[in-house]
Design a protein around this motif. Structure first.
Motif, PDB file in Angstrom:
ATOM      1  N   ALA A  56       0.827  -1.207   0.000  1.00  0.00           N
ATOM      2  CA  ALA A  56       0.000   0.000   0.000  1.00  0.00           C
ATOM      3  C   ALA A  56       0.862   1.258   0.000  1.00  0.00           C
ATOM      4  CB  ALA A  56      -0.919  -0.004   1.222  1.00  0.00           C
ATOM      5  N   ARG A  57       0.436   2.218  -0.833  1.00  0.00           N
ATOM      6  CA  ARG A  57       1.078   3.522  -0.922  1.00  0.00           C
ATOM      7  C   ARG A  57       0.000   4.590  -0.869  1.00  0.00           C
ATOM      8  NH1 ARG A  57       1.943  -0.315  -4.393  1.00  0.00           N
ATOM      9  NH2 ARG A  57       1.182   0.782  -6.200  1.00  0.00           N
ATOM     10  N   VAL A  58       0.336   5.750  -0.349  1.00  0.00           N
ATOM     11  CA  VAL A  58      -0.631   6.844  -0.284  1.00  0.00           C
ATOM     12  C   VAL A  58      -0.913   7.316  -1.710  1.00  0.00           C
ATOM     13  CG1 VAL A  58      -1.040   9.209   0.514  1.00  0.00           C
ATOM     14  CG2 VAL A  58       0.118   7.559   2.015  1.00  0.00           C
ATOM     15  N   ARG A  59      -2.195   7.377  -2.044  1.00  0.00           N
ATOM     16  CA  ARG A  59      -2.611   7.813  -3.380  1.00  0.00           C
ATOM     17  C   ARG A  59      -2.509   9.333  -3.470  1.00  0.00           C
ATOM     18  NH1 ARG A  59      -7.506   5.074  -3.854  1.00  0.00           N
ATOM     19  NH2 ARG A  59      -8.746   6.879  -3.334  1.00  0.00           N
ATOM     20  N   THR A  60      -1.829   9.796  -4.505  1.00  0.00           N
ATOM     21  CA  THR A  60      -1.658  11.220  -4.733  1.00  0.00           C
ATOM     22  C   THR A  60      -1.583  11.482  -6.224  1.00  0.00           C
ATOM     23  OG1 THR A  60      -0.197  13.125  -4.399  1.00  0.00           O
ATOM     24  CG2 THR A  60       0.842  10.965  -4.378  1.00  0.00           C
ATOM     25  N   GLU A  61      -2.076  12.613  -6.646  1.00  0.00           N
ATOM     26  CA  GLU A  61      -2.030  12.966  -8.066  1.00  0.00           C
ATOM     27  C   GLU A  61      -0.610  13.312  -8.504  1.00  0.00           C
ATOM     28  OE1 GLU A  61      -4.898  16.006  -8.949  1.00  0.00           O
ATOM     29  OE2 GLU A  61      -6.526  14.866  -8.032  1.00  0.00           O
ATOM     30  N   LYS A  62       0.225  13.732  -7.564  1.00  0.00           N
ATOM     31  CA  LYS A  62       1.561  14.209  -7.917  1.00  0.00           C
ATOM     32  C   LYS A  62       2.572  13.089  -8.130  1.00  0.00           C
ATOM     33  CE  LYS A  62       0.910  18.623  -5.718  1.00  0.00           C
ATOM     34  NZ  LYS A  62       1.448  19.675  -4.916  1.00  0.00           N
ATOM     35  N   VAL A  63       2.345  11.937  -7.510  1.00  0.00           N
ATOM     36  CA  VAL A  63       3.301  10.834  -7.622  1.00  0.00           C
ATOM     37  C   VAL A  63       2.580   9.626  -8.212  1.00  0.00           C
ATOM     38  CG1 VAL A  63       4.870   9.290  -6.389  1.00  0.00           C
ATOM     39  CG2 VAL A  63       4.606  11.661  -5.632  1.00  0.00           C
ATOM     40  N   GLU A  64       2.899   9.319  -9.469  1.00  0.00           N
ATOM     41  CA  GLU A  64       2.279   8.164 -10.104  1.00  0.00           C
ATOM     42  C   GLU A  64       2.647   6.900  -9.341  1.00  0.00           C
ATOM     43  OE1 GLU A  64       2.221   5.902 -14.375  1.00  0.00           O
ATOM     44  OE2 GLU A  64       2.606   8.053 -14.349  1.00  0.00           O
ATOM     45  N   GLY A  65       1.659   6.068  -9.083  1.00  0.00           N
ATOM     46  CA  GLY A  65       1.895   4.835  -8.341  1.00  0.00           C
ATOM     47  C   GLY A  65       1.849   5.012  -6.835  1.00  0.00           C
TER      48      GLY A  65
END
Length: 166
Positions: free
Chosen positions: A64-73
């Motif tokens: 799991a990774r924090v979802r963000t528009e700035k960092v793909e994936g």
């Protein structure tokens, strides 16, 4: 590019780690017969430290990774049961698709409130507690987002039809 959404696999990993939770939101609505689509699964976990430690281990397995528009994936993050106890909402991407955690979904008092009327369903061979349709509606009414307001007439109709069957 987001990984393919595999909710059954996400639920299987949560079950394998013995995480206590209730599925809420759009995926819960679909399980009650809503024709709408969703690209994530939302859960309200039980808030004991032991359960949140099991959730943390499941998040590790899910990558799991924090979802963000700035960092793909998504952005990697460290977590523990203790750190998850302080989380109100956590939107993540995993190797199996999007997973959102909310400790107290809008219009509810969280896991204990939702678990009272939850229905246990088998999804892809995995047992999961799904918020009642009335609780899904209650939460969507309280959230009052455009997409929630748009889904409410359909959800109310499904609930009315199910109530008429009783």
């Amino acid at each position: 590019m987001e990984p393919p959404f595999k909710p059954e696999e996400i639920l299987r990993i949560l079950e394998n780690h013995r995480v206590d939770f209730v599925v809420v939101g759009g995926f819960a609505a679909i399980m009650h017969g809503s024709p709408e689509n969703t690209n994530d699964i939302d859960i309200a976990p039980e808030q004991s430290r032991e359960n949140l430690e099991r959730l943390s281990a499941a998040l590790d397995e899910l990558n799991a990774r924090v979802r963000t528009e700035k960092v793909e994936g998504g952005m990697p993050f460290s977590h523990s049961g203790e750190s998850l106890a302080g989380v109100t909402v956590l939107n993540m991407v995993t190797d199996l698709g999007a997973l959102d955690i909310t400790s107290v979904p809008a219009g509810t008092h969280g896991y204990r409130d939702l678990s009272r009327d939850a229905t246990t369903m088998i999804i892809g061979g995995t047992q999961a507690d799904i918020a009642s349709l009335a609780d899904v509606i209650r939460s969507k009414e309280a959230a009052n987002r455009d997409r929630d307001r748009a889904s409410l007439p359909t959800l109310r109709k499904i609930l009315e039809e199910k109530s008429g069957e009783s």
